[in-house]
Scaffold this motif. Structure first.
Motif, PDB file in Angstrom:
ATOM      1  N   PRO A   1      -7.202   4.440-112.754  1.00 24.29           N
ATOM      2  CA  PRO A   1      -7.669   5.622-113.488  1.00 24.29           C
ATOM      3  C   PRO A   1      -8.264   5.239-114.835  1.00 24.29           C
ATOM      4  O   PRO A   1      -7.854   4.246-115.450  1.00 24.29           O
ATOM      5  N   PRO A   2      -9.239   6.010-115.320  1.00 22.40           N
ATOM      6  CA  PRO A   2      -9.790   5.741-116.650  1.00 22.40           C
ATOM      7  C   PRO A   2      -8.758   6.026-117.735  1.00 22.40           C
ATOM      8  O   PRO A   2      -7.799   6.765-117.527  1.00 22.40           O
ATOM      9  N   ARG A   3      -8.963   5.445-118.898  1.00 20.31           N
ATOM     10  CA  ARG A   3      -8.050   5.626-120.021  1.00 20.31           C
ATOM     11  C   ARG A   3      -7.936   7.114-120.379  1.00 20.31           C
ATOM     12  O   ARG A   3      -8.939   7.829-120.448  1.00 20.31           O
ATOM     13  N   GLY A   4      -6.715   7.570-120.588  1.00 19.31           N
ATOM     14  CA  GLY A   4      -6.484   8.953-120.990  1.00 19.31           C
ATOM     15  C   GLY A   4      -6.485   9.952-119.852  1.00 19.31           C
ATOM     16  O   GLY A   4      -6.362  11.160-120.083  1.00 19.31           O
ATOM     17  N   ALA A   5      -6.602   9.480-118.618  1.00 18.96           N
ATOM     18  CA  ALA A   5      -6.663  10.400-117.480  1.00 18.96           C
ATOM     19  C   ALA A   5      -5.305  11.047-117.234  1.00 18.96           C
ATOM     20  O   ALA A   5      -4.248  10.470-117.508  1.00 18.96           O
ATOM     21  N   THR A   6      -5.344  12.257-116.712  1.00 23.39           N
ATOM     22  CA  THR A   6      -4.131  12.942-116.274  1.00 23.39           C
ATOM     23  C   THR A   6      -4.141  13.027-114.751  1.00 23.39           C
ATOM     24  O   THR A   6      -5.167  12.783-114.104  1.00 23.39           O
ATOM     25  N   CYS A   7      -3.005  13.403-114.195  1.00 25.09           N
ATOM     26  CA  CYS A   7      -2.922  13.495-112.736  1.00 25.09           C
ATOM     27  C   CYS A   7      -3.918  14.517-112.190  1.00 25.09           C
ATOM     28  O   CYS A   7      -4.622  14.252-111.210  1.00 25.09           O
ATOM     29  N   LEU A   8      -3.996  15.691-112.828  1.00 24.38           N
ATOM     30  CA  LEU A   8      -4.897  16.723-112.316  1.00 24.38           C
ATOM     31  C   LEU A   8      -6.360  16.343-112.501  1.00 24.38           C
ATOM     32  O   LEU A   8      -7.187  16.593-111.615  1.00 24.38           O
ATOM     33  N   SER A   9      -6.693  15.725-113.629  1.00 24.15           N
ATOM     34  CA  SER A   9      -8.095  15.332-113.826  1.00 24.15           C
ATOM     35  C   SER A   9      -8.504  14.278-112.807  1.00 24.15           C
ATOM     36  O   SER A   9      -9.641  14.277-112.315  1.00 24.15           O
ATOM     37  N   GLU A  10      -7.576  13.394-112.447  1.00 22.24           N
ATOM     38  CA  GLU A  10      -7.890  12.371-111.452  1.00 22.24           C
ATOM     39  C   GLU A  10      -7.993  12.964-110.046  1.00 22.24           C
ATOM     40  O   GLU A  10      -8.852  12.570-109.257  1.00 22.24           O
ATOM     41  N   ILE A  11      -7.114  13.900-109.728  1.00 20.46           N
ATOM     42  CA  ILE A  11      -7.210  14.545-108.413  1.00 20.46           C
ATOM     43  C   ILE A  11      -8.554  15.248-108.276  1.00 20.46           C
ATOM     44  O   ILE A  11      -9.227  15.153-107.239  1.00 20.46           O
ATOM     45  N   ARG A  12      -8.969  15.946-109.333  1.00 19.22           N
ATOM     46  CA  ARG A  12     -10.280  16.622-109.293  1.00 19.22           C
ATOM     47  C   ARG A  12     -11.408  15.605-109.142  1.00 19.22           C
ATOM     48  O   ARG A  12     -12.344  15.801-108.365  1.00 19.22           O
ATOM     49  N   ARG A  13     -11.336  14.517-109.899  1.00 20.39           N
ATOM     50  CA  ARG A  13     -12.403  13.513-109.841  1.00 20.39           C
ATOM     51  C   ARG A  13     -12.489  12.881-108.462  1.00 20.39           C
ATOM     52  O   ARG A  13     -13.586  12.695-107.910  1.00 20.39           O
ATOM     53  N   LEU A  14     -11.347  12.559-107.874  1.00 22.25           N
ATOM     54  CA  LEU A  14     -11.344  11.893-106.578  1.00 22.25           C
ATOM     55  C   LEU A  14     -11.809  12.806-105.447  1.00 22.25           C
ATOM     56  O   LEU A  14     -12.317  12.327-104.428  1.00 22.25           O
ATOM     57  N   CYS A  15     -11.625  14.127-105.613  1.00 23.48           N
ATOM     58  CA  CYS A  15     -11.958  15.066-104.532  1.00 23.48           C
ATOM     59  C   CYS A  15     -13.260  15.820-104.759  1.00 23.48           C
ATOM     60  O   CYS A  15     -13.720  16.528-103.854  1.00 23.48           O
ATOM     61  N   ARG A  16     -13.846  15.681-105.935  1.00 21.30           N
ATOM     62  CA  ARG A  16     -15.061  16.443-106.244  1.00 21.30           C
ATOM     63  C   ARG A  16     -16.174  16.099-105.256  1.00 21.30           C
ATOM     64  O   ARG A  16     -16.455  14.945-104.969  1.00 21.30           O
ATOM     65  N   GLY A  17     -16.804  17.138-104.719  1.00 20.68           N
ATOM     66  CA  GLY A  17     -17.895  16.957-103.774  1.00 20.68           C
ATOM     67  C   GLY A  17     -17.458  16.797-102.333  1.00 20.68           C
ATOM     68  O   GLY A  17     -18.299  16.805-101.430  1.00 20.68           O
ATOM     69  N   LEU A  18     -16.148  16.659-102.112  1.00 20.22           N
ATOM     70  CA  LEU A  18     -15.644  16.483-100.748  1.00 20.22           C
ATOM     71  C   LEU A  18     -15.108  17.776-100.161  1.00 20.22           C
ATOM     72  O   LEU A  18     -15.164  17.983 -98.952  1.00 20.22           O
ATOM     73  N   LEU A  19     -14.561  18.635-101.012  1.00 23.67           N
ATOM     74  CA  LEU A  19     -14.127  19.970-100.614  1.00 23.67           C
ATOM     75  C   LEU A  19     -14.043  20.817-101.873  1.00 23.67           C
ATOM     76  O   LEU A  19     -13.950  20.280-102.988  1.00 23.67           O
ATOM     77  N   PRO A  20     -14.115  22.141-101.746  1.00 19.76           N
ATOM     78  CA  PRO A  20     -14.041  22.989-102.944  1.00 19.76           C
ATOM     79  C   PRO A  20     -12.721  22.775-103.680  1.00 19.76           C
ATOM     80  O   PRO A  20     -11.696  22.452-103.080  1.00 19.76           O
ATOM     81  N   LEU A  21     -12.753  22.961-105.001  1.00 18.51           N
ATOM     82  CA  LEU A  21     -11.561  22.796-105.826  1.00 18.51           C
ATOM     83  C   LEU A  21     -11.082  24.159-106.297  1.00 18.51           C
ATOM     84  O   LEU A  21     -11.879  24.998-106.714  1.00 18.51           O
ATOM     85  N   SER A  22      -9.779  24.388-106.238  1.00 18.49           N
ATOM     86  CA  SER A  22      -9.212  25.652-106.700  1.00 18.49           C
ATOM     87  C   SER A  22      -8.508  25.433-108.032  1.00 18.49           C
ATOM     88  O   SER A  22      -8.440  24.315-108.550  1.00 18.49           O
ATOM     89  N   THR A  23      -7.981  26.506-108.603  1.00 15.91           N
ATOM     90  CA  THR A  23      -7.185  26.408-109.823  1.00 15.91           C
ATOM     91  C   THR A  23      -5.781  25.950-109.459  1.00 15.91           C
ATOM     92  O   THR A  23      -5.151  26.503-108.565  1.00 15.91           O
ATOM     93  N   PHE A  24      -5.289  24.931-110.153  1.00 12.18           N
ATOM     94  CA  PHE A  24      -3.994  24.353-109.815  1.00 12.18           C
ATOM     95  C   PHE A  24      -2.906  24.961-110.695  1.00 12.18           C
ATOM     96  O   PHE A  24      -2.944  24.836-111.918  1.00 12.18           O
ATOM     97  N   ASP A  25      -1.928  25.602-110.074  1.00 18.53           N
ATOM     98  CA  ASP A  25      -0.819  26.210-110.805  1.00 18.53           C
ATOM     99  C   ASP A  25       0.349  25.231-110.874  1.00 18.53           C
ATOM    100  O   ASP A  25       1.462  25.502-110.421  1.00 18.53           O
ATOM    101  N   VAL A  26       0.061  24.042-111.445  1.00 17.70           N
ATOM    102  CA  VAL A  26       1.050  22.971-111.551  1.00 17.70           C
ATOM    103  C   VAL A  26       0.926  22.356-112.936  1.00 17.70           C
ATOM    104  O   VAL A  26      -0.187  22.145-113.429  1.00 17.70           O
TER     105      VAL A  26
END
Length: 387
Positions: free
Chosen positions: A149-174
């Motif tokens: 992961p890039p410096r300063g990344a969070t779990c949610l930002s990385e999940i979004r980055r890894l999945c972007r363009g592969l399926l729609p992203l929803s709002t995460f209530d976590v």
């Protein structure tokens, strides 16, 4: 649980008409709506990184849905959107989405006939389809090189980055957290996403509308009751018993210090009448725990007892129940199960949902804590004791 109306829920308590739809999409475009489903089911399992799997048979009177390159029920980009619901008294139809499924494989059996002009034409086809939910796109898109992961990344930002363009992203209530130190991505993008979700004590999956969703794994209040009555929908219950994870002793130890051996202590399950008690018919099945923070025998004793008590409280049982299909229930939903002999609250692990009325009952696997299971006297119908 998938959103639905009270009228939908009430309709399930009586005889009702099942309504299922299957629509074929390609490249974001609706190709064919209302495909004729012969049979099929959607299987969902919370323990699988790709949660949902579709198997179905589709009748095609004209043969136009026989896969041919990018046409028909093609595995090269075709998707099926499946919905199941009921016709509510009064005539209204309400359905919920069971998921968007990327076609993986088809088996088409096509017949031929002569038309009035004497030409051979399609006499119709029966097409068997296997498909996976949209997390399969994350699985397919493997990482071309190992990375981190890039410096300063969070779990949610990385999940979004890894999945972007592969399926729609929803709002995460976590609740978000920093990426765990030392995390390295290998080839599997899906495993990376699952590891990041695990760090948040959540599951990442393609939700019923096909968007990436994160749900905490912790149980919530029950959202539905399966009851062994005429209106309760419960048809059968069976228990899945296993020795896996049923430890009856904990060995806690520190670390060796030079020539000095590590301090250690053992705590045992000596619960009276417990089938897994130490030195009972079950046998001796210890587990081990070590920590550099354990410096004395007293600390080791405390750690062993704490973990043994936690294991006893946290022992689980798996139940397999057959019931009237409730399409809006999902894995990780909590439900109440009540029979003449048992009552408990548990969490759905898996759901096998038939797509047609002829498919019969749905099958649910429910995980319940032993401490929360109440055994009843079926001859009296009164409250009993915890199992």
């Amino acid at each position: 649980m998938i959103g639905h109306s009270g009228a939908f829920a009430a309709t399930l308590a009586a005889s009702h008409e099942v309504v299922t739809t299957a629509d074929l999409w390609y490249a974001g475009r609706l190709v064919a709506a209302g495909l004729p489903l012969v049979d099929g089911q959607v299987q969902q399992d919370a323990d699988d990184d790709i949660r949902a799997r579709l198997t179905c048979t589709i009748a095609c009177p004209t043969g136009e849905l026989v896969p041919d390159g990018a046409n028909g029920l093609t595995p090269f980009g075709g998707e099926l959107h499946i919905r199941r619901g009921v016709r509510i008294p009064g005539g209204a139809v309400e359905t919920v989405s069971l998921g968007w499924f990327r076609i993986q494989q088809t088996d088409a059996e096509e017949a031929y006939r002569r038309n009035r002009a004497g030409s051979w034409v399609s006499g119709g086809a029966s097409i068997e389809v296997e498909a996976l939910d949209r997390m399969s796109a994350v699985d397919d898109s493997r990482l071309l090189a190992a990375g981190k992961p890039p410096r300063g990344a969070t779990c949610l930002s990385e999940i979004r980055r890894l999945c972007r363009g592969l399926l729609p992203l929803s709002t995460f209530d976590v609740a978000d957290e920093a990426v765990p130190a030392g995390l390295v991505y290998e080839e599997s993008r899906l495993e990376a996403v699952a590891a990041l979700a695990d760090a948040l004590e959540a599951k990442a999956y393609a939700g019923p509308e096909g968007a990436l969703t994160l749900t905490p794994v912790a149980p919530t209040d029950p959202v539905w009751t399966f009851q062994g009555t005429a209106a309760g929908g419960l048809l059968a219950v069976s228990q899945v018993a296993s020795r896996d994870g049923a430890y009856n002793a904990v060995v806690a130890r520190g670390e060796a210090d030079g020539d000095k051996p590590a301090v250690q202590a053992v705590a045992y399950d000596v619960t009276p009448n417990s089938p897994t008690r130490w030195d009972g018919p079950y046998g001796r099945v210890p587990t081990f725990y070590s920590s550099p923070l354990i410096k004395s025998v007293k600390q080791a004793q405390r750690a062993a007892k704490t973990r043994m008590d936690s294991l006893i409280r946290g022992r689980e049982r798996l139940y397999r129940i057959e019931a009237v299909p409730v399409p809006f229930l999902e894995p990780l939903d909590s439900v109440t199960v009540s029979t003449p002999r048992l009552r408990f609250v548990g969490q759905l692990v898996s759901v096998d949902m038939p797509l047609t009325a002829e498919g019969g009952a749905a099958v649910y696997t429910v995980r319940a804590l032993e401490s929360g299971i109440t055994v009843l006297d079926p001859t009296e119908g009164g409250d009993g004791d915890a199992a």
